[in-house]
Design a protein around this motif. Structure first.
Motif, mmCIF file in Angstrom:
data_model
loop_
_atom_site.group_PDB
_atom_site.id
_atom_site.type_symbol
_atom_site.label_atom_id
_atom_site.label_comp_id
_atom_site.label_asym_id
_atom_site.label_seq_id
_atom_site.Cartn_x
_atom_site.Cartn_y
_atom_site.Cartn_z
ATOM 1 N N HIS A 5 29.592 42.822 39.562
ATOM 2 C CA HIS A 5 28.934 42.058 40.634
ATOM 3 C C HIS A 5 29.097 42.765 41.971
ATOM 4 N N LEU A 6 30.302 43.214 42.249
ATOM 5 C CA LEU A 6 30.553 43.930 43.500
ATOM 6 C C LEU A 6 29.721 45.204 43.555
ATOM 7 N N TYR A 7 29.655 45.909 42.447
ATOM 8 C CA TYR A 7 28.854 47.127 42.376
ATOM 9 C C TYR A 7 27.380 46.821 42.653
ATOM 10 N N ALA A 8 26.872 45.721 42.095
ATOM 11 C CA ALA A 8 25.469 45.341 42.303
ATOM 12 C C ALA A 8 25.192 45.055 43.769
ATOM 13 N N VAL A 9 26.102 44.358 44.417
ATOM 14 C CA VAL A 9 25.922 44.051 45.840
ATOM 15 C C VAL A 9 25.948 45.344 46.651
ATOM 16 N N LEU A 10 26.920 46.201 46.373
ATOM 17 C CA LEU A 10 27.021 47.459 47.119
ATOM 18 C C LEU A 10 25.835 48.378 46.847
ATOM 19 N N LEU A 11 25.451 48.508 45.581
ATOM 20 C CA LEU A 11 24.342 49.396 45.235
ATOM 21 C C LEU A 11 23.010 48.841 45.745
ATOM 22 N N GLY A 12 22.718 47.611 45.395
ATOM 23 C CA GLY A 12 21.446 47.014 45.814
ATOM 24 C C GLY A 12 21.334 46.902 47.321
ATOM 25 N N GLY A 13 22.400 46.440 47.966
ATOM 26 C CA GLY A 13 22.377 46.309 49.421
ATOM 27 C C GLY A 13 22.274 47.644 50.128
ATOM 28 N N SER A 14 22.933 48.658 49.592
ATOM 29 C CA SER A 14 22.885 49.984 50.214
ATOM 30 C C SER A 14 21.520 50.648 50.049
ATOM 31 N N ILE A 15 20.960 50.569 48.842
ATOM 32 C CA ILE A 15 19.637 51.154 48.626
ATOM 33 C C ILE A 15 18.598 50.412 49.465
ATOM 34 N N ALA A 16 18.645 49.098 49.419
ATOM 35 C CA ALA A 16 17.691 48.302 50.192
ATOM 36 C C ALA A 16 17.839 48.586 51.688
ATOM 37 N N GLY A 17 19.063 48.630 52.161
ATOM 38 C CA GLY A 17 19.293 48.910 53.577
ATOM 39 C C GLY A 17 18.796 50.282 53.984
ATOM 40 N N ALA A 18 19.041 51.282 53.130
ATOM 41 C CA ALA A 18 18.603 52.650 53.444
ATOM 42 C C ALA A 18 17.079 52.750 53.463
ATOM 43 N N LEU A 19 16.428 52.198 52.444
ATOM 44 C CA LEU A 19 14.964 52.262 52.403
ATOM 45 C C LEU A 19 14.343 51.496 53.570
ATOM 46 N N ASP A 20 14.904 50.333 53.874
ATOM 47 C CA ASP A 20 14.360 49.516 54.956
ATOM 48 C C ASP A 20 14.522 50.198 56.314
ATOM 49 N N ILE A 21 15.685 50.769 56.574
ATOM 50 C CA ILE A 21 15.897 51.401 57.878
ATOM 51 C C ILE A 21 15.080 52.680 57.981
ATOM 52 N N LEU A 22 14.899 53.400 56.887
ATOM 53 C CA LEU A 22 14.038 54.587 56.922
ATOM 54 C C LEU A 22 12.590 54.205 57.221
ATOM 55 N N PHE A 23 12.137 53.117 56.622
ATOM 56 C CA PHE A 23 10.791 52.628 56.947
ATOM 57 C C PHE A 23 10.718 52.246 58.423
ATOM 58 N N ALA A 24 11.700 51.493 58.902
ATOM 59 C CA ALA A 24 11.679 51.032 60.296
ATOM 60 C C ALA A 24 11.707 52.202 61.275
ATOM 61 N N ILE A 25 12.530 53.206 61.000
ATOM 62 C CA ILE A 25 12.599 54.387 61.865
ATOM 63 C C ILE A 25 11.265 55.130 61.841
ATOM 64 N N SER A 26 10.667 55.241 60.659
ATOM 65 C CA SER A 26 9.369 55.921 60.543
ATOM 66 C C SER A 26 8.286 55.186 61.309
ATOM 67 N N PHE A 27 8.248 53.874 61.170
ATOM 68 C CA PHE A 27 7.223 53.104 61.873
ATOM 69 C C PHE A 27 7.470 53.128 63.378
ATOM 70 N N GLY A 75 24.339 40.013 48.376
ATOM 71 C CA GLY A 75 25.309 39.042 47.866
ATOM 72 C C GLY A 75 24.683 37.681 47.624
ATOM 73 N N LEU A 76 23.795 37.266 48.514
ATOM 74 C CA LEU A 76 23.105 35.985 48.331
ATOM 75 C C LEU A 76 22.235 36.023 47.088
ATOM 76 N N PHE A 77 21.500 37.115 46.903
ATOM 77 C CA PHE A 77 20.651 37.194 45.706
ATOM 78 C C PHE A 77 21.504 37.143 44.450
ATOM 79 N N LEU A 78 22.599 37.876 44.423
ATOM 80 C CA LEU A 78 23.452 37.867 43.235
ATOM 81 C C LEU A 78 24.008 36.468 42.984
ATOM 82 N N ALA A 79 24.436 35.791 44.034
ATOM 83 C CA ALA A 79 24.946 34.424 43.875
ATOM 84 C C ALA A 79 23.866 33.511 43.298
ATOM 85 N N LEU A 80 22.638 33.661 43.771
ATOM 86 C CA LEU A 80 21.533 32.871 43.223
ATOM 87 C C LEU A 80 21.269 33.240 41.766
#
Length: 157
Positions: A5-27, A75-80
């Motif tokens: 569970h911890l791995y999922a939060v760290l992996l999913g949150g990190s990938i999502a955060g990286a992709l989202d911030i790269l999109f935001a910086i690009s835009f 973490g919220l998604f995993l809890a859900l």
């Protein structure tokens, strides 16, 4: 919470955060803003207008805040998903819907309740791209990581 569970939060949150911030910086760059300015804008949710006078340290704070929020959403998604395992049966659909929910929550709740110094706007191009980014680049990696974590936890049980 177990290690998967911890791995999922760290992996999913990190990938999502990286992709989202790269999109935001690009835009932001497309609109003529620098990465530092964009990250200061993120920090302005905590610091208000003072964030824009803080230079690189405030930009670093903005980046840290962005990833902290990404991990919280993961973490919220995993809890859900632990309560509603059906969420992980179709991670693409669940991720897209979760990303849309995050987009709305950030725009309609988090930003207005924070120190963000600007009114929240819904300019057509920015809104569509930001919504798509949250759905595909943010929600889907989080749902995918949660699905993998629950599969690993189930296989070990």
């Amino acid at each position: 919470m177990n290690a998967a569970h911890l791995y999922a939060v760290l992996l999913g949150g990190s990938i999502a955060g990286a992709l989202d911030i790269l999109f935001a910086i690009s835009f932001a760059a497309y609109q003529g803003a620098t990465p530092v300015r964009l990250l200061q804008t993120v920090a302005s949710g905590l610091l208000g207008s003072a964030a824009f006078a803080g230079g690189l340290p405030v930009a670093a704070l903005g980046l840290a805040l962005h990833f902290a929020i990404s991990l919280l959403w993961a973490g919220l998604f995993l809890a859900l998903a632990l309560r509603l395992p059906a969420l992980t049966l179709h991670p693409l659909l669940a991720g897209v819907l979760f990303g849309a929910m995050i987009f709305l929550a950030m725009r309609l709740l988090v930003l207005p309740l924070s120190a963000f110094p600007y009114p929240v706007s819904f300019k057509p191009l920015a809104t569509v791209l930001d919504l798509l980014s949250h759905m595909l680049l943010f929600g889907v990696p989080i749902a995918w990581a949660a699905q993998r974590a629950l599969l690993v936890a189930t296989a070990k049980a």
